[in-house]
Structures are given as C-alpha cells and as structure tokens.
Design an enzyme around this catalytic site. Structure first.
Site, PDB file in Angstrom:
ATOM      1  N   VAL A  68      70.890  49.380  15.402  1.00 10.03           N
ATOM      2  CA  VAL A  68      71.630  48.647  14.370  1.00 10.03           C
ATOM      3  C   VAL A  68      71.378  49.162  12.961  1.00 10.03           C
ATOM      4  CG1 VAL A  68      71.742  46.540  15.760  1.00 10.03           C
ATOM      5  CG2 VAL A  68      69.850  46.854  14.125  1.00 10.03           C
ATOM      6  N   ASN A  94      70.318  39.190  16.049  1.00 10.89           N
ATOM      7  CA  ASN A  94      68.973  38.868  16.525  1.00 10.89           C
ATOM      8  C   ASN A  94      68.029  40.064  16.518  1.00 10.89           C
ATOM      9  OD1 ASN A  94      66.928  37.263  18.172  1.00 10.89           O
ATOM     10  ND2 ASN A  94      67.417  38.929  19.578  1.00 10.89           N
ATOM     11  N   SER A 146      63.553  34.004  10.470  1.00 10.77           N
ATOM     12  CA  SER A 146      62.165  33.687  10.830  1.00 10.77           C
ATOM     13  C   SER A 146      61.646  32.696   9.803  1.00 10.77           C
ATOM     14  CB  SER A 146      61.313  34.961  10.801  1.00 10.77           C
ATOM     15  OG  SER A 146      59.933  34.666  10.836  1.00 10.77           O
ATOM     16  N   TYR A 159      57.928  42.560   6.012  1.00 10.26           N
ATOM     17  CA  TYR A 159      58.700  41.747   6.960  1.00 10.26           C
ATOM     18  C   TYR A 159      59.216  40.484   6.280  1.00 10.26           C
ATOM     19  CZ  TYR A 159      59.643  38.970  11.196  1.00 10.26           C
ATOM     20  OH  TYR A 159      60.224  38.196  12.174  1.00 10.26           O
ATOM     21  N   LYS A 163      63.138  39.307   5.721  1.00 13.00           N
ATOM     22  CA  LYS A 163      63.662  38.051   6.255  1.00 13.00           C
ATOM     23  C   LYS A 163      64.121  37.109   5.144  1.00 13.00           C
ATOM     24  CE  LYS A 163      63.300  38.786  10.696  1.00 13.00           C
ATOM     25  NZ  LYS A 163      64.505  38.863  11.558  1.00 13.00           N
ATOM     26  N   ASP A 195      58.123  39.303  23.267  1.00 11.23           N
ATOM     27  CA  ASP A 195      57.398  40.560  23.123  1.00 11.23           C
ATOM     28  C   ASP A 195      56.905  40.748  21.689  1.00 11.23           C
ATOM     29  OD1 ASP A 195      57.952  41.067  25.767  1.00 11.23           O
ATOM     30  OD2 ASP A 195      59.593  42.468  25.374  1.00 11.23           O
TER      31      ASP A 195
END
Length: 262
Positions: A68, A94, A146, A159, A163, A195
C-alpha cells in the site's frame, strides 16, 4: 427506507487492506457475513489466499496482493478489485506496522517507514476509491488507527505521529465529503491479540530481558479491563460504521480499548 437496525451489506463491495490476518481477517469475515462482497488486500499473497479459502465464499471474495505504500501498485490493485467484484462501496484501511525505538535512536528510515505504511498507505488507498464514491453518491471509509492516534506512548513516537495523522486525515476528509453520501471514520484499537501485539511483546522481551508474561502484564496494566482486545471486537465496530444505521456518524475516532481512552 433504512432503519437503525438495518445491518445488511447485501450488494456492497468492501476492500479490506491488511486482510490476511488479525483485525483485517476478522473484519473481512464480519463484512462477508453481513452480505458484502469482499476483496482482501495485503503484501503476502500466500496468506491472503489462505484467508480467502478459510472464508469459503468463492463467489463473493477475492484477494489482490499489493504494497500500500507504492502508488502505481495501489492504483493497479484497486482497478483489479473493481474488475473482479464491481465498484467499491466500502474501504477499510487496516494495513499497518509498528516499530519501537527511543526517540533519540529513531533514524529517518524508521520514521519514514512508519509514515509510509501507516499514513501514506491510507492516503493512497482512499484516493483510489474516492472519485467513484463521489460519482455514485455513496461510500463508507473506515481507517483502523490505534489508541496511539489518540494519546502518546513512550518509544513509538514515529508510529504515534503516523496514527495521529490518520485521525487528522479522517476528520478533514469527513468534513469535505459530508454532503456527498460518504462517511469517514477511524476505529482505534488498544492492544489487540494479533501478530502486531506479539511483535511488540518480542521487542519488550529483547530490550528488557523480561519474561513474556511480565511483558504481557506491563501492557495489560494500560487497559482498565485488564485484558487484550479481540480482533472480532474491532471488526464489530468497523461493521457498524459500514451499515445504514450509522449514516450520521462521520469524522469520529472510536476507541476500542477497554476504557483506556475516555
């Protein structure tokens, strides 16, 4: 005429990125059960094929391998999805990746990777479906963000930044298309049994020499319910945002986190 309890997605085509496992796989199953046709997208063609076979609905499910973060590949993948199962009514962004690092040790490669996978991927996939949604006057876009998009966590600045960007994109686009029959929302899971969670645990174990149980306990303490989220709980929230009963819900970031975010 629709009712608040109208949960059928009969006749709708949904694309789920990161659909080969975890939240993506659970979401695909929920959408399929509600009557939608589903295209699974992700990088691992073998995993996608296995998930397609497990869902056992060959006339209503397809899979397309794609990274993506690659613009041309995304364009081609969505064109293939339309060819296989028709115009896309629902997009669930997702696909994502998390990597921890102290801020001072975060190099530009890690920073860019977190932005590419978690934010630019959402942009590219949304851009691929939006023109046709606008033309038809209908669309549901759900971004799996998230709780890291709603608050800060130590050692995952890149991260969290990505987000938070997803939530900003969600709010902005929702206002832009609010009168066009399209809703745009974000679902924000806390630590979920996937995972990705295991990868986070492995990083904690490696960096701190804790046992796996101690690492799990450290993460569980952030959840007032003292449990990890199940993928199907996130999938149920996504499903609701795709149904007719949620048509007035847009621009929201809904926390699925056992009360961690209030």
């Amino acid at each position: 005429m629709t009712t608040p309890h109208d949960t059928t997605l009969e006749g709708r085509h949904a694309v789920v990125t990161g659909g080969g496992s975890g939240i993506g796989a659970a979401t695909a199953a929920a959408l399929l059960h509600a009557g939608a046709r589903v295209t699974l997208m992700g990088r691992d063609a073998t995993r996608l094929s296995a998930q397609r076979d497990a869902l056992a609905a060959p006339d209503r499910i397809n899979c397309v391998s794609v990274d993506v973060t690659q613009e041309t590949a995304v364009t081609d993948a969505f064109a293939a999805a339309v060819t296989q199962l028709g115009p896309i009514d629902i997009l669930v962004n997702n696909a994502g990746q998390a990597q921890a690092s102290p801020f001072a040790a975060t190099d530009t490669a890690l920073w860019q990777r977190m932005l590419d996978v978690n934010l630019t991927g959402v942009f590219l996939c949304t851009r691929a479906v939006l023109p046709a949604m606008l033309e038809r006057g209908f669309g549901r876009i759900v971004n799996v963000a998230s709780t890291a998009g709603q608050t800060g966590y130590a050692y995952v600045a890149a991260y969290c930044a990505a987000k938070h960007g997803v939530i900003g994109l969600t709010r902005s686009l929702a206002r832009e298309v609010a009168t066009r029959g399209i809703t745009v929302n974000a679902v924000c899971p806390g630590y979920t049994e996937t995972d990705l969670l295991q990868a986070s645990l492995d990083q904690i174990i490696t960096k701190t020499a804790r046992s796996e149980q101690d690492a799990r306990d450290a993460l569980l303490r952030q959840n007032p319910q003292r449990r990890f989220i199940a993928p199907d709980e996130v999938a149920n929230a996504v499903l609701w945002l795709c149904t007719a009963g949620s048509r007035s819900i847009t621009g929201q970031s809904i926390s699925v986190s056992g009360g961690e975010i209030t």
